[in-house]
Write a protein that holds these residues in place. Sequence first.
Motif, short mmCIF file in Angstrom:
data_model
loop_
_atom_site.label_atom_id
_atom_site.label_comp_id
_atom_site.label_asym_id
_atom_site.label_seq_id
_atom_site.Cartn_x
_atom_site.Cartn_y
_atom_site.Cartn_z
N PHE A 164 3.00 6.51 2.11
CA PHE A 164 3.61 7.83 1.91
C PHE A 164 2.73 8.95 2.45
O PHE A 164 3.25 9.97 2.91
CB PHE A 164 3.93 8.05 0.43
N ARG A 165 1.43 8.78 2.41
CA ARG A 165 0.55 9.78 3.01
C ARG A 165 0.82 9.90 4.51
O ARG A 165 0.96 11.00 5.06
CB ARG A 165 -0.91 9.41 2.75
N PHE A 166 0.89 8.76 5.16
CA PHE A 166 1.17 8.73 6.60
C PHE A 166 2.59 9.24 6.88
O PHE A 166 2.81 10.04 7.81
CB PHE A 166 1.02 7.30 7.12
N TYR A 167 3.54 8.80 6.12
CA TYR A 167 4.95 9.17 6.29
C TYR A 167 5.14 10.68 6.20
O TYR A 167 5.80 11.28 7.05
CB TYR A 167 5.78 8.45 5.23
N ARG A 168 4.55 11.29 5.18
CA ARG A 168 4.71 12.74 5.00
C ARG A 168 4.03 13.52 6.11
O ARG A 168 4.52 14.57 6.55
CB ARG A 168 4.15 13.17 3.64
N GLU A 169 2.88 13.04 6.57
CA GLU A 169 2.10 13.78 7.57
C GLU A 169 2.63 13.61 8.99
O GLU A 169 2.52 14.53 9.80
CB GLU A 169 0.64 13.33 7.53
N GLU B 15 0.77 4.17 -1.50
CA GLU B 15 0.13 5.48 -1.39
C GLU B 15 -0.25 5.79 0.05
O GLU B 15 -0.02 6.90 0.54
CB GLU B 15 -1.10 5.55 -2.30
N GLN B 16 -0.81 4.81 0.75
CA GLN B 16 -1.18 5.03 2.15
C GLN B 16 0.06 5.22 3.01
O GLN B 16 0.08 6.04 3.93
CB GLN B 16 -2.00 3.83 2.67
N HIS C 63 0.83 -1.20 0.00
CA HIS C 63 0.00 0.00 0.00
C HIS C 63 0.88 1.26 0.00
O HIS C 63 0.86 2.05 0.95
CB HIS C 63 -0.92 0.02 1.23
N ALA D 172 4.28 13.33 -5.25
CA ALA D 172 3.16 12.61 -4.65
C ALA D 172 2.29 12.00 -5.76
O ALA D 172 2.28 12.50 -6.89
CB ALA D 172 2.34 13.56 -3.79
N PRO D 173 1.54 10.93 -5.45
CA PRO D 173 1.43 10.31 -4.13
C PRO D 173 2.57 9.36 -3.81
O PRO D 173 2.96 9.20 -2.67
CB PRO D 173 0.10 9.56 -4.20
#
Length: 238
Positions: free
Chosen positions: A64-69, A61-62, A59, A142-143
């Motif tokens: 990297f979303r979590f990692y960046r935030e 995309e999920q 997963h 991104a993503p």
Amino acid sequence: MDKKLAALIENSQNIVFFGGAGVSTESGIPDFRGAGGLYRMRSEIPPETIVSHSFFLSHPEQFFRFYREHMVFPDARPNAAHRALAALERAGRLRAVITQNIDGLHQLAGSRAVYELHGSIHRNHCMRCGRSFGLDTILREAPVPLCPCGGTIKPDVVLYEEPLDSAVLNAAVKAIERADLLIVGGTSLSVYPAAGLLRYYRGGPLVLINRTPTPYDREADLLLTENIGEVFAGFTAE
């Protein structure tokens, strides 16, 4: 600075510092297990699962979303502890910083001999061709950041299910074995194998600086239950 700590530093020539997330909390980076920490978050998928190697692969995309935030803080700056340790290195007293953090703040403060047990957000590589990339690529692309060759770019941070870098681990062990003063700060000493490094220390005094108890408190020659940035505030080694 605590007078006992100042005296220990003054009488030591081969100091090693071993630190964890608490070293960077005063720079605005949340820790993992404390109140409000990363692992206290309420989410459908546990953070420990998201930052695992298998989840990264399945997963991206999920991940990297979590990692960046939640794991990357590009605007964070070194605090008093980072600056004091860099000053000790310049003065020739501190031989190494061993850190569980991935933020790169020790280097930003000026430390050069830094062993990053869990990697760094500032190093990233293509999983297909091996090309290296900086943090800006991870933030911009991104993503899922992709190399020009089409491969996925992976942060060089140690995820769950991944081993520590053996070269970094061995260098950290050797530094601790040679130390005549070991200062441990901002870590609960509950994460292995990193916490197990303390068993290689056979030198002189052991200093522990942490807000909460650790399994090694009784072995410490000096125990300070303060924020590490406050302990080193105003310290200068020059």
